[in-house]
Structures are given as C-alpha cells and as structure tokens.
Design a protein around this motif. Structure first.
Motif, PDB file in Angstrom:
ATOM      1  N   ARG A  42      13.196 -46.077  10.537  1.00  0.00           N
ATOM      2  CA  ARG A  42      12.748 -44.996  11.820  1.00  0.00           C
ATOM      3  C   ARG A  42      12.635 -43.666  11.204  1.00  0.00           C
ATOM      4  O   ARG A  42      12.148 -42.438  11.883  1.00  0.00           O
ATOM      5  CB  ARG A  42      13.842 -45.377  12.948  1.00  0.00           C
ATOM      6  N   GLU A  43      12.809 -43.320   9.624  1.00  0.00           N
ATOM      7  CA  GLU A  43      13.346 -41.950   9.909  1.00  0.00           C
ATOM      8  C   GLU A  43      13.171 -41.914   7.685  1.00  0.00           C
ATOM      9  O   GLU A  43      13.553 -43.086   7.648  1.00  0.00           O
ATOM     10  CB  GLU A  43      14.358 -41.098   9.446  1.00  0.00           C
ATOM     11  N   ASP A  44      12.886 -40.516   7.698  1.00  0.00           N
ATOM     12  CA  ASP A  44      12.522 -40.940   5.901  1.00  0.00           C
ATOM     13  C   ASP A  44      14.592 -40.972   5.103  1.00  0.00           C
ATOM     14  O   ASP A  44      15.605 -40.233   5.703  1.00  0.00           O
ATOM     15  CB  ASP A  44      11.966 -39.780   4.797  1.00  0.00           C
ATOM     16  N   ARG A  45      14.969 -41.439   4.218  1.00  0.00           N
ATOM     17  CA  ARG A  45      16.315 -41.934   3.740  1.00  0.00           C
ATOM     18  C   ARG A  45      15.992 -41.848   2.296  1.00  0.00           C
ATOM     19  O   ARG A  45      15.004 -42.174   1.312  1.00  0.00           O
ATOM     20  CB  ARG A  45      16.590 -43.407   4.305  1.00  0.00           C
ATOM     21  N   MET A  46      16.677 -40.383   1.968  1.00  0.00           N
ATOM     22  CA  MET A  46      16.977 -40.409   0.397  1.00  0.00           C
ATOM     23  C   MET A  46      17.950 -41.894  -0.582  1.00  0.00           C
ATOM     24  O   MET A  46      18.849 -42.099  -0.206  1.00  0.00           O
ATOM     25  CB  MET A  46      17.654 -38.950  -0.006  1.00  0.00           C
ATOM     26  N   GLY A  47      17.012 -41.887  -1.286  1.00  0.00           N
ATOM     27  CA  GLY A  47      17.601 -43.282  -2.423  1.00  0.00           C
ATOM     28  C   GLY A  47      19.502 -42.079  -3.205  1.00  0.00           C
ATOM     29  O   GLY A  47      18.801 -41.043  -3.450  1.00  0.00           O
ATOM     30  N   ARG A  48      19.528 -43.020  -3.616  1.00  0.00           N
ATOM     31  CA  ARG A  48      21.095 -42.854  -5.112  1.00  0.00           C
ATOM     32  C   ARG A  48      20.762 -41.819  -5.964  1.00  0.00           C
ATOM     33  O   ARG A  48      21.199 -41.046  -6.238  1.00  0.00           O
ATOM     34  CB  ARG A  48      21.938 -44.220  -5.540  1.00  0.00           C
ATOM     35  N   PHE A  49      18.649 -42.474  -6.457  1.00  0.00           N
ATOM     36  CA  PHE A  49      18.539 -41.850  -7.544  1.00  0.00           C
ATOM     37  C   PHE A  49      18.310 -40.104  -7.360  1.00  0.00           C
ATOM     38  O   PHE A  49      19.181 -39.188  -7.828  1.00  0.00           O
ATOM     39  CB  PHE A  49      17.344 -42.153  -8.108  1.00  0.00           C
ATOM     40  N   GLU A  50      17.980 -39.619  -6.376  1.00  0.00           N
ATOM     41  CA  GLU A  50      17.350 -38.420  -5.879  1.00  0.00           C
ATOM     42  C   GLU A  50      18.643 -37.822  -5.545  1.00  0.00           C
ATOM     43  O   GLU A  50      18.750 -36.604  -5.469  1.00  0.00           O
ATOM     44  CB  GLU A  50      16.443 -38.554  -4.684  1.00  0.00           C
ATOM     45  N   ALA A  51      19.571 -38.945  -4.497  1.00  0.00           N
ATOM     46  CA  ALA A  51      20.598 -37.795  -4.392  1.00  0.00           C
ATOM     47  C   ALA A  51      22.096 -37.478  -5.171  1.00  0.00           C
ATOM     48  O   ALA A  51      22.272 -36.018  -5.100  1.00  0.00           O
ATOM     49  CB  ALA A  51      21.747 -38.898  -3.618  1.00  0.00           C
ATOM     50  N   ALA A  52      21.514 -37.961  -6.731  1.00  0.00           N
ATOM     51  CA  ALA A  52      21.913 -37.821  -7.747  1.00  0.00           C
ATOM     52  C   ALA A  52      21.720 -37.063  -8.424  1.00  0.00           C
ATOM     53  O   ALA A  52      22.033 -36.146  -8.835  1.00  0.00           O
ATOM     54  CB  ALA A  52      22.506 -38.726  -8.911  1.00  0.00           C
ATOM     55  N   ASN A  53      20.103 -35.858  -8.637  1.00  0.00           N
ATOM     56  CA  ASN A  53      19.613 -35.471  -9.280  1.00  0.00           C
ATOM     57  C   ASN A  53      20.106 -34.221  -9.469  1.00  0.00           C
ATOM     58  O   ASN A  53      21.337 -33.274  -8.772  1.00  0.00           O
ATOM     59  CB  ASN A  53      18.158 -35.128  -8.271  1.00  0.00           C
ATOM     60  N   GLY A  54      20.285 -33.879 -10.651  1.00  0.00           N
ATOM     61  CA  GLY A  54      21.199 -32.400 -11.561  1.00  0.00           C
ATOM     62  C   GLY A  54      22.836 -33.329 -11.671  1.00  0.00           C
ATOM     63  O   GLY A  54      23.711 -32.328 -12.559  1.00  0.00           O
ATOM     64  N   GLY A  55      22.880 -34.247 -11.337  1.00  0.00           N
ATOM     65  CA  GLY A  55      24.410 -34.567 -11.610  1.00  0.00           C
ATOM     66  C   GLY A  55      24.249 -36.323 -12.271  1.00  0.00           C
ATOM     67  O   GLY A  55      23.511 -36.476 -13.162  1.00  0.00           O
ATOM     68  N   THR A  97       5.447 -44.570   0.158  1.00  0.00           N
ATOM     69  CA  THR A  97       4.245 -43.211  -0.538  1.00  0.00           C
ATOM     70  C   THR A  97       3.898 -43.547  -1.449  1.00  0.00           C
ATOM     71  O   THR A  97       4.661 -44.349  -2.416  1.00  0.00           O
ATOM     72  CB  THR A  97       5.028 -42.068  -0.443  1.00  0.00           C
ATOM     73  N   SER A  98       2.963 -43.061  -2.706  1.00  0.00           N
ATOM     74  CA  SER A  98       3.209 -43.347  -3.908  1.00  0.00           C
ATOM     75  C   SER A  98       2.815 -41.560  -4.452  1.00  0.00           C
ATOM     76  O   SER A  98       2.545 -41.391  -5.935  1.00  0.00           O
ATOM     77  CB  SER A  98       1.322 -43.557  -4.009  1.00  0.00           C
ATOM     78  N   VAL A  99       3.992 -40.893  -4.272  1.00  0.00           N
ATOM     79  CA  VAL A  99       4.224 -40.131  -4.454  1.00  0.00           C
ATOM     80  C   VAL A  99       5.591 -39.811  -5.054  1.00  0.00           C
ATOM     81  O   VAL A  99       6.346 -40.474  -4.490  1.00  0.00           O
ATOM     82  CB  VAL A  99       4.497 -38.037  -3.408  1.00  0.00           C
ATOM     83  N   ALA A 100       5.576 -40.077  -7.031  1.00  0.00           N
ATOM     84  CA  ALA A 100       6.379 -40.107  -7.892  1.00  0.00           C
ATOM     85  C   ALA A 100       7.699 -38.313  -7.378  1.00  0.00           C
ATOM     86  O   ALA A 100       6.929 -37.474  -7.860  1.00  0.00           O
ATOM     87  CB  ALA A 100       6.073 -40.416  -8.977  1.00  0.00           C
ATOM     88  N   LEU A 101       8.929 -38.895  -7.633  1.00  0.00           N
ATOM     89  CA  LEU A 101       9.663 -37.996  -7.887  1.00  0.00           C
ATOM     90  C   LEU A 101       9.981 -37.509  -8.524  1.00  0.00           C
ATOM     91  O   LEU A 101      10.672 -38.755  -9.319  1.00  0.00           O
ATOM     92  CB  LEU A 101      10.861 -37.205  -6.553  1.00  0.00           C
ATOM     93  N   PRO A 102      10.475 -36.261  -9.604  1.00  0.00           N
ATOM     94  CA  PRO A 102      11.225 -36.569 -11.040  1.00  0.00           C
ATOM     95  C   PRO A 102      12.925 -36.207 -10.219  1.00  0.00           C
ATOM     96  O   PRO A 102      13.118 -35.720  -8.964  1.00  0.00           O
ATOM     97  CB  PRO A 102      11.134 -35.325 -11.920  1.00  0.00           C
ATOM     98  N   VAL A 103      13.436 -36.795 -11.619  1.00  0.00           N
ATOM     99  CA  VAL A 103      15.167 -37.420 -10.718  1.00  0.00           C
ATOM    100  C   VAL A 103      15.741 -36.291 -12.415  1.00  0.00           C
ATOM    101  O   VAL A 103      15.279 -37.316 -13.735  1.00  0.00           O
ATOM    102  CB  VAL A 103      15.482 -38.667 -10.257  1.00  0.00           C
ATOM    103  N   ASP A 104      16.386 -35.487 -12.462  1.00  0.00           N
ATOM    104  CA  ASP A 104      17.638 -35.307 -13.373  1.00  0.00           C
ATOM    105  C   ASP A 104      18.545 -35.680 -13.717  1.00  0.00           C
ATOM    106  O   ASP A 104      19.601 -35.081 -12.608  1.00  0.00           O
ATOM    107  CB  ASP A 104      17.768 -33.790 -13.997  1.00  0.00           C
ATOM    108  N   ILE A 105      19.130 -36.682 -14.196  1.00  0.00           N
ATOM    109  CA  ILE A 105      20.635 -38.337 -13.808  1.00  0.00           C
ATOM    110  C   ILE A 105      21.046 -38.411 -15.636  1.00  0.00           C
ATOM    111  O   ILE A 105      20.129 -38.009 -16.209  1.00  0.00           O
ATOM    112  CB  ILE A 105      20.165 -39.097 -13.050  1.00  0.00           C
ATOM    113  N   ARG A 106      21.844 -38.484 -15.118  1.00  0.00           N
ATOM    114  CA  ARG A 106      22.681 -38.719 -16.590  1.00  0.00           C
ATOM    115  C   ARG A 106      23.075 -40.213 -16.096  1.00  0.00           C
ATOM    116  O   ARG A 106      24.613 -39.675 -14.639  1.00  0.00           O
ATOM    117  CB  ARG A 106      24.327 -37.687 -16.150  1.00  0.00           C
TER     118      ARG A 106
END
Length: 240
Positions: free
Chosen positions: A62-75, A107-116
């Motif tokens: 019912r709404e957009d939801r951020m995944g764990r990879f995106e939530a951890a971006n930078g961390g 979506t077909s739009v890829a989001l870059p993620v920077d994670i450790r």
C-alpha cells in the motif's frame, strides 16, 4: 576496513553481539547497523524485506517500503543465519553483492548501495563447501575475513566473567541489587559443558537470581535447562 566478514559458531555463542562490536569499532560506527534474520524469511518475503518494494508491487503493497540494503546504506548490514537460505535466494543475493545495487520490487530502477557486509551462520565450513546446499561463489564473496567463535565448553575461563556480568545485570533488573554469585556456584558452572552456550548460561543465571532465597547464589540454585539435556549428550566439536 570495509572487508566482508563471515562469523561462524554454534547457536548461542554470541555471533549477533560480535557483529555489533565489529560495527562499533569500524569506520561506519556513526552510521546504521541493520540486521536481517534470513532464517525467518520465507521465499515470498526474502526480496521485499531485503530489497524493498514500491506501492502496488503486490496486493498488500500500500506504500513504498525501504529494504534492509537501502536502510543500511553507508553503514553495516548484518545477515544472520545466511546458511539457511535457498540456492535461488543465494543467486539473487550474489547479484546484489556483485553489482552493489538493488532493484526494489515494482520498479526497474536500480539503487546503488554502499554497505559493509557481516554475515553469520551456525553451519560448519564443510556444509558451506557443499555446492548442493550453498554456492561457493557466494561463500567467497561474503568471507573475505572469517571469524570463528568457539563454543563455551572450549573457553571455560570465560564462564566466571560472564556469570558475574549476568548476575549484576539481572540483580539490577529484578531489584535484587545485593545478589552475588558464590565461588562454589562458579566452580559448578565451570564443570558444566553448556550445549546451549552463552545463551544457556545467561538463562541459568537469570533464573538463579530470581529464585535464590539469599543474596548469594549457591550451587543448589543453579538449574540447567532441560531443553539442552539431549543436546549435551549429542554435542560434538564441529570443525568450523
């Protein structure tokens, strides 16, 4: 460093605690530490939880939801029980780790993620090397550095330190601040093999703090979990 880490060890040895400690001492300590328990994710939830989704991607979206990879971006992203995921999920995860980008469902739009990346499993290395169960290319991707936590029965010198820590912790929690653990009780703990590892020790001390009738925990106050009785007889030393 930002090297990927694989933590190996039996259940209850403290893999989650070690993952958090690694994050706290890393260059990303001021950023997010995000955990995903892969053992609890079904096939249908795997991609939506890890990679996120857009509104309308499926019936209940019912709404957009951020995944764990995106939530951890930078961390730091901690993937617990990674040994439990299917070969299909492993392939999807490998693609994300190689490309360092995620594509949310809908979506077909890829989001870059920077994670450790820090992963953990209770499987021995021999199981991870079985290609019928786990992809070797994924193993090489996640274990740049491999850390094995020994079971508690192999580090008995830690038992007293941990027992005293848990005694202080639960004495405060249950308003029994004068409670302490006797040397006789510590000796009994050190003689026990703890098939449930640190988690079982913690449970044993918590119960002793609650049930002891004096301010000193004695050997008679220590009741080991019946959940581990059969496990104790079957416990073998895995070559992690």
């Amino acid at each position: 460093t930002d090297a990927n880490i694989l933590i190996l060890g039996e259940n209850g040895t403290g893999k989650d605690l070690l993952a958090k400690a690694i994050h706290r001492h890393s260059g990303r300590s001021r950023q997010a530490f995000i955990k995903a328990d892969l053992g609890s994710l079904t096939e249908t939830l795997f991609e939506s939880e890890l990679f996120g989704y857009k509104k309308g991607a499926f019936t209940d979206a019912r709404e957009d939801r951020m995944g764990r990879f995106e939530a951890a971006n930078g961390g730091t992203l901690f993937l617990d029980e990674i040994g439990n995921i299917s070969l299909q999920q492993q392939a999807r995860l490998l693609t994300v780790l190689q490309n360092r980008q995620v594509t949310p469902l809908g979506t077909s739009v890829a989001l870059p993620v920077d994670i450790r990346l820090v992963c953990a499993t209770n499987l021995p290395v021999t199981e991870l090397a079985n290609e019928n169960r786990f992809r070797k290319d994924l193993v090489y991707r996640i274990n740049t550095v491999e850390i094995t936590i020994p079971p508690l029965r192999k580090r008995t010198s830690d038992i007293a330190l941990l027992a005293k820590h848990f005694t202080r912790l639960y004495a405060e929690k249950y308003f029994r601040t004068g409670t302490r653990i006797s040397n006789q009780a510590l000796a009994r703990l050190e003689e026990y093999h703890f098939p449930g590892n640190v988690r079982e020790l913690q449970h044993t001390i918590e119960r002793a703090v609650i049930m002891c009738e004096t301010e000193e925990i004695m050997p008679s106050d220590l009741l080991f979990s019946p959940l581990e009785k059969n496990a104790g007889a079957e416990t073998t030393d895995h070559d992690f």
